[in-house]
Scaffold this active site. Structure first.
Site, mmCIF file in Angstrom:
data_model
loop_
_atom_site.group_PDB
_atom_site.id
_atom_site.type_symbol
_atom_site.label_atom_id
_atom_site.label_comp_id
_atom_site.label_asym_id
_atom_site.label_seq_id
_atom_site.Cartn_x
_atom_site.Cartn_y
_atom_site.Cartn_z
ATOM 1 N N ARG A 53 0.827 -1.202 0.000
ATOM 2 C CA ARG A 53 0.000 0.000 0.000
ATOM 3 C C ARG A 53 0.862 1.254 0.000
ATOM 4 O O ARG A 53 0.530 2.262 -0.623
ATOM 5 C CB ARG A 53 -0.949 -0.011 1.214
ATOM 6 C CG ARG A 53 -1.729 1.284 1.404
ATOM 7 C CD ARG A 53 -2.873 1.131 2.402
ATOM 8 N NE ARG A 53 -2.482 0.387 3.598
ATOM 9 C CZ ARG A 53 -1.835 0.900 4.630
ATOM 10 N NH1 ARG A 53 -1.453 2.170 4.605
ATOM 11 N NH2 ARG A 53 -1.544 0.152 5.688
ATOM 12 N N TYR A 106 -18.374 16.154 -15.207
ATOM 13 C CA TYR A 106 -18.676 14.725 -15.279
ATOM 14 C C TYR A 106 -19.610 14.353 -14.127
ATOM 15 O O TYR A 106 -19.427 14.770 -12.979
ATOM 16 C CB TYR A 106 -17.375 13.934 -15.204
ATOM 17 C CG TYR A 106 -17.547 12.466 -14.915
ATOM 18 C CD1 TYR A 106 -18.374 11.663 -15.704
ATOM 19 C CD2 TYR A 106 -16.886 11.875 -13.843
ATOM 20 C CE1 TYR A 106 -18.533 10.315 -15.422
ATOM 21 C CE2 TYR A 106 -17.033 10.529 -13.565
ATOM 22 C CZ TYR A 106 -17.865 9.759 -14.353
ATOM 23 O OH TYR A 106 -18.026 8.421 -14.072
ATOM 24 N N ASP A 181 -9.241 18.808 -14.715
ATOM 25 C CA ASP A 181 -9.451 17.434 -15.160
ATOM 26 C C ASP A 181 -9.037 17.391 -16.629
ATOM 27 O O ASP A 181 -9.723 17.925 -17.498
ATOM 28 C CB ASP A 181 -10.919 17.043 -14.990
ATOM 29 C CG ASP A 181 -11.180 15.580 -15.341
ATOM 30 O OD1 ASP A 181 -10.422 15.011 -16.149
ATOM 31 O OD2 ASP A 181 -12.158 15.007 -14.824
ATOM 32 N N LYS A 206 -9.183 6.085 -19.261
ATOM 33 C CA LYS A 206 -9.569 6.583 -20.574
ATOM 34 C C LYS A 206 -8.368 6.592 -21.533
ATOM 35 O O LYS A 206 -7.810 5.549 -21.828
ATOM 36 C CB LYS A 206 -10.205 7.957 -20.426
ATOM 37 C CG LYS A 206 -11.300 8.040 -19.346
ATOM 38 C CD LYS A 206 -12.400 7.001 -19.493
ATOM 39 C CE LYS A 206 -13.618 7.286 -18.624
ATOM 40 N NZ LYS A 206 -13.405 7.171 -17.170
#
Length: 390
Positions: A53, A106, A181, A206
């Protein structure tokens, strides 16, 4: 290989964080699945690795690569784009703070801010970010409280273009940070940090991943103090990208430049074809001279990308018929993959904003133009348009 100083984008994307493995000479760095690491005595860490982690060599390589292509000093990889946004907000905001975001953000971003962080006492307001005067007025309505000004450019799915440099000044004059973004543009077409933004976020699912086979997100920034806060949240909350996800994202990022060239060519061709169709009410694509943000996009973007939105004169019924009649364009959520996708935002990606000021027009389809032949994409749309009359 060490990336040469002032290397071009594609050279940087291929080689940043990708030193060959010294024992065998493997050109592609090995994929590290280990969740824990042997220590040379208590506290004796090898290269700083202790637990998966907190650090993983494959994830670290991706983060170095992401920082390099965005022109940032620090990058952090997360399990999804929303995990990246959530960690960023929790790292930088506190109860009583306020976020000003675009009024066509979004749907997932708006849901996160309006339904999750609002319950933690973080306020928000939405405004047309392409209108700088309106944005400045929105920021002024919460004096001293605005912590983040959050913009997508091009925006999803209305394809609005915002002047990043000017918006950075609006944010900074109010003592706020500008978050961009950059998912639609990708680091190949646009670098917001160089234009004055403080933070860049991505859904690496994406264009960066590029093959519709991995979910991920990223935060990229320059300021060391802010970076330390984001890094702590990444470690403490644990929404990290796994090794295989990081590996697939790195692989995709290496070809981002050549893919974006083709996405942009196809987006332009499809948008120009749509303009001439009698069934079409509006084509939203910054590569068209008729787009209100065209000249600005030319200045702050290298090309115009593969995302095209189209509105139909026949309203919701026409949009639905076309979406369900395509054959090459696959009806699906997401975007930015090598295959072309069609999406009906009102009921799919932006369903969470229905009934709000962020609601997407019901006659709109969002097209993600892949890397197929543009003639085949146009032919597919041409046959799908015939469904409107049925």
């Amino acid at each position: 290989m060490t990336v040469p100083e002032n290397a071009g984008f594609n050279t940087t994307a291929v080689h940043a964080g990708q030193a060959f493995e010294p024992r065998t000479g493997a050109v592609v760095p090995p994929l590290h699945f280990s969740s824990t690491y042997a220590q040379d005595g208590i506290g004796g860490l090898r290269d700083g690795y202790e637990y998966g982690r907190g650090g993983n060599p494959t994830r670290d390589a991706l983060q170095e690569q992401l920082a390099a292509v965005e022109g940032g000093n620090h990058a952090y990889s997360f399990g999804s784009g929303l995990a990246a946004e959530d960690s960023l907000i929790r790292a930088l905001c506190r109860p009583g703070d306020h976020i000003v975001l675009g009024n066509d953000a979004y749907g997932g971003t708006y849901r996160l801010i309006s339904r999750i962080h609002s319950e933690w006492g973080i306020g928000h307001s939405a405004v047309d970010m392409s209108n700088l005067e309106a944005t400045a007025a929105a920021v002024a309505q919460a004096p001293g409280k605005v912590r983040l000004v959050w913009v997508e450019t091009p925006s999803n799915p209305m394809m609005k273009i915002t002047n990043i440099e000017a918006l950075a000044k609006v944010a900074h004059d109010a003592g706020a940070l500008l978050v961009v973004d950059n998912t639609f543009a990708s680091p190949y077409l646009q670098n917001p940090l160089a234009l004055g933004a403080d933070v860049v976020v991505h859904s690496t699912t994406k264009y960066i991943g590029g093959h519709s086979d991995v979910v991920g997100g990223a935060v990229v920034l320059n300021d060391a103090e802010l970076a330390e806060k984001v890094q702590f949240m990444q470690f403490a909350a644990g929404a990290v990208s796994g090794p295989m996800d990081a590996f697939l994202t790195t692989r995709g990022l290496k070809t981002l430049g050549v893919r974006m060239d083709r996405h942009s060519e196809n987006g332009q061709a499809v948008a120009e074809w749509l303009l001439d169709q009698p069934e079409v009410e509006a084509v939203l694509y910054p590569g068209l001279p008729s787009h209100p943000g065209h000249e600005l996009a030319k200045k702050q973007m290298k090309k115009f990308g593969g995302m095209v939105s189209v509105q139909f004169k026949g309203g919701e019924a026409a949009a639905r018929k076309v979406a369900e009649a395509t054959r090459v364009f696959t009806l699906a959520e997401s975007l930015g993959g090598i295959e072309s996708l069609v999406n009906y935002p009102s009921e799919m990606t932006h369903a969470s904003v229905k009934g709000t000021e962020l609601a997407v027009p019901e006659n709109l389809l969002r097209l993600s133009c892949g890397i197929e032949e543009s003639a085949d994409l146009i032919a597919d749309l041409e046959q799908a348009f015939k469904a409107i009359g049925n």
